[in-house]
Design an enzyme around this catalytic site. Structure first.
Site, mmCIF file in Angstrom:
data_model
loop_
_atom_site.group_PDB
_atom_site.id
_atom_site.type_symbol
_atom_site.label_atom_id
_atom_site.label_comp_id
_atom_site.label_asym_id
_atom_site.label_seq_id
_atom_site.Cartn_x
_atom_site.Cartn_y
_atom_site.Cartn_z
ATOM 1 N N LYS A 293 0.850 -1.199 0.000
ATOM 2 C CA LYS A 293 0.000 0.000 0.000
ATOM 3 C C LYS A 293 0.882 1.244 0.000
ATOM 4 O O LYS A 293 1.518 1.576 0.994
ATOM 5 C CB LYS A 293 -0.940 0.040 1.217
ATOM 6 C CG LYS A 293 -2.071 1.002 0.902
ATOM 7 C CD LYS A 293 -2.666 1.781 2.039
ATOM 8 C CE LYS A 293 -1.900 2.841 2.712
ATOM 9 N NZ LYS A 293 -1.776 4.112 1.976
ATOM 10 N N GLU B 157 10.024 0.774 10.259
ATOM 11 C CA GLU B 157 11.026 1.827 10.031
ATOM 12 C C GLU B 157 10.308 3.133 10.266
ATOM 13 O O GLU B 157 9.454 3.536 9.466
ATOM 14 C CB GLU B 157 11.562 1.773 8.589
ATOM 15 C CG GLU B 157 12.344 0.525 8.267
ATOM 16 C CD GLU B 157 13.700 0.462 8.949
ATOM 17 O OE1 GLU B 157 14.093 1.444 9.617
ATOM 18 O OE2 GLU B 157 14.350 -0.590 8.838
ATOM 19 N N CYS C 60 13.570 10.510 6.913
ATOM 20 C CA CYS C 60 13.476 9.994 8.275
ATOM 21 C C CYS C 60 14.807 10.165 8.998
ATOM 22 O O CYS C 60 14.837 10.381 10.205
ATOM 23 C CB CYS C 60 13.071 8.528 8.242
ATOM 24 S SG CYS C 60 14.042 7.584 7.089
ATOM 25 N N GLU D 280 9.505 15.197 15.322
ATOM 26 C CA GLU D 280 10.014 15.199 13.954
ATOM 27 C C GLU D 280 9.215 16.220 13.132
ATOM 28 O O GLU D 280 8.016 16.045 12.929
ATOM 29 C CB GLU D 280 9.819 13.791 13.387
ATOM 30 C CG GLU D 280 10.396 13.606 12.026
ATOM 31 C CD GLU D 280 10.226 12.181 11.545
ATOM 32 O OE1 GLU D 280 9.128 11.597 11.768
ATOM 33 O OE2 GLU D 280 11.156 11.644 10.947
#
Ligand code: NAD
Length: 505
Positions: A199, A273, A307, A408
């Site tokens: 997906k 992750e 990331c 983040e």
């Protein structure tokens, strides 16, 4: 930031024209679900729009998959596994993986332009993604035959320990490296002998759909299925599906926790992750121009939507003024603009929602006494007004426990801290929930090694940043994830161990 000749309106029309022409050339014709080797409408016939973040124009209408589509895709994947793929040899899979790599390379220019349109990343960086995507398939093609197993004898007992694929795996990926993340997921899953339902992120579904077209004819029907759609509508039923035997997820930590909960319903193996808030530590001995170049790349590559972005800078006080002046100058020289142009260093963010999210952090930082050394807002350029742009930003003066430092931001925003005492600095560098990556800049190998060991993170760069080499495992400590990608460990994440205990006595 560089200035350009021509009226703002002319330049805006140029951008629109370039994007329209490129979209006509590269947007795939088939934007429905790819299930069982066929492009099919979603069960409910619904679609959603994916937009170009540079122009905010619609690029394509894409099938909106939901639970019924996930069920179809999981069934198709099991059928392919049972009738064909489980009987494939490592050599068969090696050939398939190499053919996929060739197909990606043969279509590299088109894939890079498509990625730039859908995500907004500079074309020079999109090309790197495409090459790295092909490399993923080549790397796993190289190690797929490493499937030795073990044996043990004890008296008349003969034991074998073998690895088997899970069967059908679920893979959910984010929007920041759409094609590359698809490759990071598909290559090891296929190499290990699994079938998959992938997906893609709703913001950037197009390169995965184009990849599905390229796979058609290389990979047997049903081995790879792509279901486009939203997280809660398609990602959620996929990751809690009782017939999925392994879940691999890349995305935010918040969603990762939900995915882990979903997988727990069926005690399904899961690798994650997730996000990061990585420190870059600069020692006093650095060559300032070199340090500036590394720090700039660490945070502004892919518009900060990485990331592993080096988003917290710890610079030794002896060089801090010089490094910060150098950074402000480097930013002033950055080309912010149309990501399809070769000269562009910084493109738009992926969506208006992401712009708003970044600006909220900037406002909160300013309210808390943070000073913008540069940036802090949308660029003041009429040509960019339609796009999802945020200025590259340096902030100093924040407390380390402020949300803009702890969370983040996933944008072109770097928070700066000066240090003199190593222990105090390292305590702050590790004082976040994340532990994905870190950077160390120094020519002193002893200091470099000490800092690399002291940073609590899964991947440390010394005097470089972002370069990821297949064979060197990538993944997070703490809330940055579980498991490793890019390496032989990854194959093991896609296999389960079987012991056969044979008594010959
Ligand atoms: P996100 O978590 O919002 O979405 C990621 C994917 O999860 C998308 O496909 C989304 O549709 C899906 N999703 C959303 N809700 C879901 C649910 N309830 N169940 C199942 N799936 C769901 O993340 P994002 O905003 O797309 O991506 C940015 C994040 O990804 C950042 O935090 C970044 O650090 C992380 N990321 C990590 C790595 C890594 O390797 N560690 C790589 C790239 C991105």
């Amino acid at each position: 930031m560089a200035s350009h000749p021509g009226s703002a309106e002319d330049r805006r029309n140029d951008v629109l024209e370039r994007h329209r022409e490129t979209a006509d050339a590269v947007v795939p014709e088939r934007t429905s679900l790819y299930i069982g080797g066929e492009f099919v409408e979603s069960a409910g016939g619904e679609t959603f729009a994916t937009t170009d973040p540079t122009t905010n124009q619609e690029l394509a209408s894409v099938a909106r998959g939901r639970e019924a589509d996930i069920d179809r895709a999981v069934d198709a994947a099991w059928e392919a596994f049972e009738t064909e793929w489980s009987g494939s040899s490592p050599g068969d899979r090696q050939r398939v993986l190499l053919e996929i790599a060739d197909a990606i390379e043969d279509n590299a220019d088109e894939l890079a332009r498509l990625e730039t349109l859908d995500n907004g990343k500079p074309i020079t960086e999109a090309r790197i993604d495409v090459n790295s995507a092909a490399e993923q398939f080549r790397y796993f093609a190289g190690i797929v035959r490493e499937n030795g197993g073990e044996t043990m004898t004890e008296g008349s007992r003969y034991g074998q320990v073998i690895s088997e694929p899970y069967g059908v795996v679920a893979q959910v990926i984010p929007w920041n490296f759409p094609l590359l993340m698809a490759s990071w997921k598909l290559a090891p899953a296929l190499a290990a002998g699994n079938c998959t339902v992938l997906k893609p992120a709703e913001q950037t579904p197009l390169s995965a759909l184009r990849l599905a077209e390229l796979l058609d004819g290389i990979v047997p029907d049903g081995v790879v299925n792509v279901v486009t759609g939203f997280g809660e509508e398609a990602g959620d039923p996929l990751t809690r599906h009782p017939d999925v035997r392994k879940v691999a997820f890349t995305g935010s930590t918040a969603v990762g926790k939900q995915v882990m909960t979903n997988a727990a319903e069926n005690v399904t193996d899961v690798t994650l992750e997730l996000g990061g808030k990585s420190p870059v530590v600069v020692f006093s001995d650095v060559d300032v121009p070199n340090a500036v170049q590394l720090i700039t790349a660490a945070i502004f590559y892919n518009t900060g939507e990485c990331c592993e972005a080096g988003s917290r800078l710890f610079v030794h006080e002896d060089v801090a003024d010089d490094v910060l002046d150098g950074l402000v100058d480097a930013i002033a020289g950055m080309e912010i603009g149309d990501p399809l142009r070769e000269e562009t260093d910084l493109g738009p963010k992926v969506s208006t929602a992401q712009v708003d999210r970044t600006l909220e952090y900037l406002e909160a930082a300013q309210d808390a006494g943070g000073r913008f050394l540069t940036g802090g807002d949308r660029p003041d350029d009429e040509v960019l007004s339609e796009g999802c742009y945020v200025e590259p930003t340096l902030i100093e003066g924040l407390e380390h426990d402020h949300t803009a430092v702890q969370e983040e931001i996933f944008g072109p925003v770097l928070e700066v801290f000066r240090w003199s005492d190593y222990e105090t600095m390292m305590e702050l560098a590790n004082d976040v929930d994340y532990g994905l990556a870190g950077g160390v800049i120094t020519d002193d190998i002893t200091q470099a090694n000490r800092a690399a060991r002291d940073i609590e993170a899964g991947y440390i760069w010394i005097n470089s940043y972002h370069d990821l080499v297949p064979g060197l495992p990538f993944g997070g400590y703490k809330q940055s994830g579980i498991g490793r990608e890019l390496s032989a460990d990854t194959l093991d994440h896609y296999r389960q161990t079987k012991t056969i205990n044979l008594s010959l006595g």
